[in-house]
Design a protein around this motif. Structure first.
Motif, PDB file in Angstrom:
ATOM      1  N   GLY A   1      -4.643  10.407  -2.853  1.00  0.00           N
ATOM      2  CA  GLY A   1      -3.890   9.372  -2.159  1.00  0.00           C
ATOM      3  C   GLY A   1      -3.534   8.190  -3.031  1.00  0.00           C
ATOM      4  N   GLY A   2      -3.789   8.295  -4.338  1.00  0.00           N
ATOM      5  CA  GLY A   2      -3.614   7.145  -5.216  1.00  0.00           C
ATOM      6  C   GLY A   2      -2.554   7.317  -6.283  1.00  0.00           C
ATOM      7  N   THR A   3      -2.375   6.254  -7.054  1.00  0.00           N
ATOM      8  CA  THR A   3      -1.324   6.206  -8.073  1.00  0.00           C
ATOM      9  C   THR A   3      -1.885   6.012  -9.477  1.00  0.00           C
ATOM     10  N   ARG A   4      -3.196   6.248  -9.656  1.00  0.00           N
ATOM     11  CA  ARG A   4      -3.813   6.049 -10.966  1.00  0.00           C
ATOM     12  C   ARG A   4      -4.301   7.361 -11.549  1.00  0.00           C
ATOM     13  N   ALA A   5      -4.310   7.410 -12.895  1.00  0.00           N
ATOM     14  CA  ALA A   5      -4.880   8.535 -13.629  1.00  0.00           C
ATOM     15  C   ALA A   5      -5.667   7.988 -14.802  1.00  0.00           C
ATOM     16  N   LEU A   6      -6.864   8.533 -15.013  1.00  0.00           N
ATOM     17  CA  LEU A   6      -7.735   8.068 -16.085  1.00  0.00           C
ATOM     18  C   LEU A   6      -7.987   9.197 -17.074  1.00  0.00           C
TER      19      LEU A   6
ATOM     20  N   MET B   1     -10.659   9.866   0.943  1.00  0.00           N
ATOM     21  CA  MET B   1      -9.246   9.522   1.010  1.00  0.00           C
ATOM     22  C   MET B   1      -9.061   8.025   1.255  1.00  0.00           C
ATOM     23  N   TYR B   2      -9.869   7.457   2.132  1.00  0.00           N
ATOM     24  CA  TYR B   2      -9.797   6.015   2.373  1.00  0.00           C
ATOM     25  C   TYR B   2     -10.121   5.236   1.094  1.00  0.00           C
ATOM     26  N   GLY B   3     -11.097   5.720   0.337  1.00  0.00           N
ATOM     27  CA  GLY B   3     -11.418   5.082  -0.935  1.00  0.00           C
ATOM     28  C   GLY B   3     -10.244   5.113  -1.887  1.00  0.00           C
ATOM     29  N   GLY B   4      -9.508   6.227  -1.880  1.00  0.00           N
ATOM     30  CA  GLY B   4      -8.307   6.315  -2.715  1.00  0.00           C
ATOM     31  C   GLY B   4      -7.253   5.304  -2.306  1.00  0.00           C
TER      32      GLY B   4
ATOM     33  N   ILE C   1       0.860  -1.182   0.000  1.00  0.00           N
ATOM     34  CA  ILE C   1       0.000   0.000   0.000  1.00  0.00           C
ATOM     35  C   ILE C   1       0.894   1.229   0.000  1.00  0.00           C
ATOM     36  N   ALA C   2       0.685   2.096  -0.978  1.00  0.00           N
ATOM     37  CA  ALA C   2       1.477   3.316  -1.110  1.00  0.00           C
ATOM     38  C   ALA C   2       0.589   4.517  -0.829  1.00  0.00           C
ATOM     39  N   ARG C   3       1.042   5.392   0.044  1.00  0.00           N
ATOM     40  CA  ARG C   3       0.308   6.608   0.380  1.00  0.00           C
ATOM     41  C   ARG C   3       1.273   7.790   0.333  1.00  0.00           C
ATOM     42  N   PRO C   4       0.763   9.014   0.158  1.00  0.00           N
ATOM     43  CA  PRO C   4       1.661  10.173   0.178  1.00  0.00           C
ATOM     44  C   PRO C   4       2.498  10.200   1.446  1.00  0.00           C
ATOM     45  N   ALA C   5       3.739  10.624   1.317  1.00  0.00           N
ATOM     46  CA  ALA C   5       4.631  10.668   2.479  1.00  0.00           C
ATOM     47  C   ALA C   5       4.092  11.594   3.567  1.00  0.00           C
ATOM     48  N   ILE C   6       3.422  12.663   3.136  1.00  0.00           N
ATOM     49  CA  ILE C   6       2.848  13.625   4.087  1.00  0.00           C
ATOM     50  C   ILE C   6       1.389  13.874   3.713  1.00  0.00           C
TER      51      ILE C   6
ATOM     52  N   MET D   1       3.550   8.507  -9.725  1.00  0.00           N
ATOM     53  CA  MET D   1       2.481   9.504  -9.732  1.00  0.00           C
ATOM     54  C   MET D   1       1.863   9.695  -8.347  1.00  0.00           C
ATOM     55  N   LEU D   2       2.461   9.112  -7.332  1.00  0.00           N
ATOM     56  CA  LEU D   2       1.994   9.312  -5.967  1.00  0.00           C
ATOM     57  C   LEU D   2       2.443  10.684  -5.475  1.00  0.00           C
TER      58      LEU D   2
END
Length: 376
Positions: free
Chosen positions: A143-148, A245-248, A10-15, A165-166
Motif C-alpha cells: 500500500g506504499g510508495t517507498r522501496a529500500l 496494510m494500515y502500517g503501510g 495519502i496515496a493508496r492503490p486504486a483497487i 511506485m504505488l
C-alpha cells in the motif's frame, strides 16, 4: 505534531482486494486489463507457487529476492526485466519482493539509474502495470510508495519514494500467510506494529494517519499472539494482514522515526531480519520518547493490551515483555552482535536523518549507543 488544519496527502492503490481466497484475483485483473506478459518478482519459496496467481499469457519469474535486497540483487532483476519487457510486474512475497517490484516497474527503459531516483519524488514515470500480492504481514509495502535497497559499499539502506511506485492493484489474501512459521510471524507482526507506533508518535503525526496507526496497533495487540500460537487461525492472520496494510498507509505521508533508524544497522551489518531488529529496539525507543508523547504512549500500551503508562521504565519493561512473550530473542549478545560494533552502529543510525528528524524527541549518537548497550 500536526493538527486537523495541516494539509496532508495519502496515496493508496486504486483497487484493494482483501480477504481469504482472493489470490487468483491477480490473474482476473490481469485478464480484465489485457495484460499478457508478466514478470513476477518473488523469493524462492513464493516462486514455487506462482500458479496461485492464475496469471494469463507469458509469465517469467525472478525467484531470487534476498531478505534484505541489495544493489546487486536489484541489478540482477533489472537485467531480466530488460530482456522480458513485461507489461505487468507483480511483487509476490514480503516487503523485499514488493520493494524490488516497485523499482522494476519504473526503472527499465526510463534512462534513470537507481542512485538517480534515491530520495523523494525523483522517478519520472511508469510504463507498465504494477500489482502487489503480500505473503507476510509486516511491511505493508503493498500500500506504499517507498522501496529500500541496501548499498553494500556503505552498509546503509537507500530509500526511493515515488507516487509512480504505488500499485495499481493490491491483492491481500491472508491465507497466503498461513504457512509463515511462528518466529517470522512474530517478527513481521512487530514490524507492522512499529510502523504504526512510530507514525502515531512522530513529529509529523496527523489525525488522518492516527486513525490507521492506532487501529493497526490494536489489531496487533489482539491478534499477534494468537497467530504465533496457532498459525492456522485464519481470523488472526486476517487481522495481522489488515494491521500490516494500515502500517503501510502510515509510511507515505508520515513515515517512521527513531525505532527504524536504530534498527537498520542490525540488519545491514549483522543480517538480523528487519522485524526482529525492530523488536529489539522497540522497548527502548518507545520508552525514550514517552516523556514528550505521554498521552500517545499510554494509548499505545492500551492498544497492545498492556497497562497504560508513560513512565520510561514501566514502558520499557512492559513492551520488552510483550515482544519476549512472542518468543522473540531480545538480547543482542544472544544474536552474535558484538558490543565492539555498537559505536559504529550508533554512528550509522544517527546519520539516518530522514527518520531521526521525525522523532518527537531529539536523539543523540550517545543516546543511541546507550540503547544498544541496554539491549545487549
Amino acid at each position: 505534531m500536526n493538527n486537523l488544519t495541516t494539509p496532508i496527502e495519502i496515496a493508496r492503490p486504486a483497487i484493494i482486494e482483501f480477504g481469504s481466497g482472493l489470490v487468483s484475483a491477480t490473474g482476473r485483473w490481469a485478464r480484465a486489463r489485457g495484460l499478457n506478459r508478466t514478470l513476477v518478482v518473488a523469493d524462492a519459496f513464493n516462486a514455487a507457487r506462482v500458479d496461485l496467481l492464475d496469471l494469463p499469457g507469458e509469465v517469467v519469474v525472478f525467484g531470487e529476492v534476498k531478505p534484505e535486497p541489495d544493489l546487486p540483487n536489484l541489478e540482477k532483476v533489472l537485467a531480466l526485466a530488460g530482456q522480458v519487457k513485461p507489461d505487468l510486474v507483480v511483487g509476490f512475497g514480503g516487503g523485499s519482493a514488493m520493494d524490488l517490484a516497485k523499482l522494476v516497474a519504473v526503472l527499465p527503459g526510463s534512462g534513470q539509474s537507481f542512485m538517480e531516483v534515491v530520495g523523494p519524488e525523483k522517478v519520472h514515470g511508469r510504463r507498465v502495470a504494477l500489482f502487489q500480492v503480500p505473503t507476510t504481514s509486516g511491511t505493508g509495502s503493498e500500500g506504499g510508495t517507498r522501496a529500500l535497497v541496501t548499498d553494500p559499499a556503505t552498509q546503509n539502506k537507500a530509500a526511493v519514494q515515488s507516487r509512480h511506485m504505488l500499485a495499481d492493484i493490491a491483492v491481500v489474501d491472508p491465507d497466503l500467510t498461513l504457512t509463515v512459521p511462528p518466529a517470522v510471524t512474530a517478527a513481521t507482526g512487530v514490524d507492522a506494529m512499529a510502523h504504526c507506533v512510530e507514525a502515531f508518535t512522530s513529529r509529523k503525526a496527523h489525525p488522518l494517519i492516527d486513525l490507521y496507526a492506532l487501529e493497526g496497533i490494536r489489531l496487533v495487540g489482539r491478534f499477534l499472539k494468537r497467530a504465533v500460537r496457532d498459525g492456522a487461525d485464519s481470523e488472526a492472520r486476517a487481522g495481522l494482514a489488515l494491521a500490516s496494510m494500515y502500517g503501510g498507509f502510515c509510511l507515505g505521508p508520515v513515515n517512521t522515526t527513531a525505532g527504524h533508524a536504530v534498527a537498520y544497522p542490525l540488519g545491514t551489518r549483522h543480517h538480523i531480519p528487519h522485524g526482529h531488529a525492530c523488536a529489539l529496539v522497540f522497548p527502548h525507543t518507545l520508552a525514550f520518547n514517552a516523556p514528550v508523547v505521554a498521552e500517545k504512549t499510554e494509548l499505545v500500551l492500551q492498544a497492545l493490551g498492556l497497562p497504560a503508562s508513560a513512565d520510561e521504565r514501566t514502558v520499557r519493561d512492559a513492551t520488552f515483555g510483550f515482544c519476549a512473550d512472542l518468543g522473540i530473542e531480545m538480547r543482542l549478545s544472544k544474536l552474535g552482535v558484538p558490543d565492539s560494533d555498537f559505536e559504529t552502529m550508533a554512528q550509522e543510525a544517527h546519520a539516518i536523518r530522514r527518520l531521526l528528524d521525525n522523532n518527537p524527541r531529539d536523539l543523540s549518537q550517545a543516546q543511541i549507543l546507550t540503547m544498544y548497550r541496554a539491549a545487549a
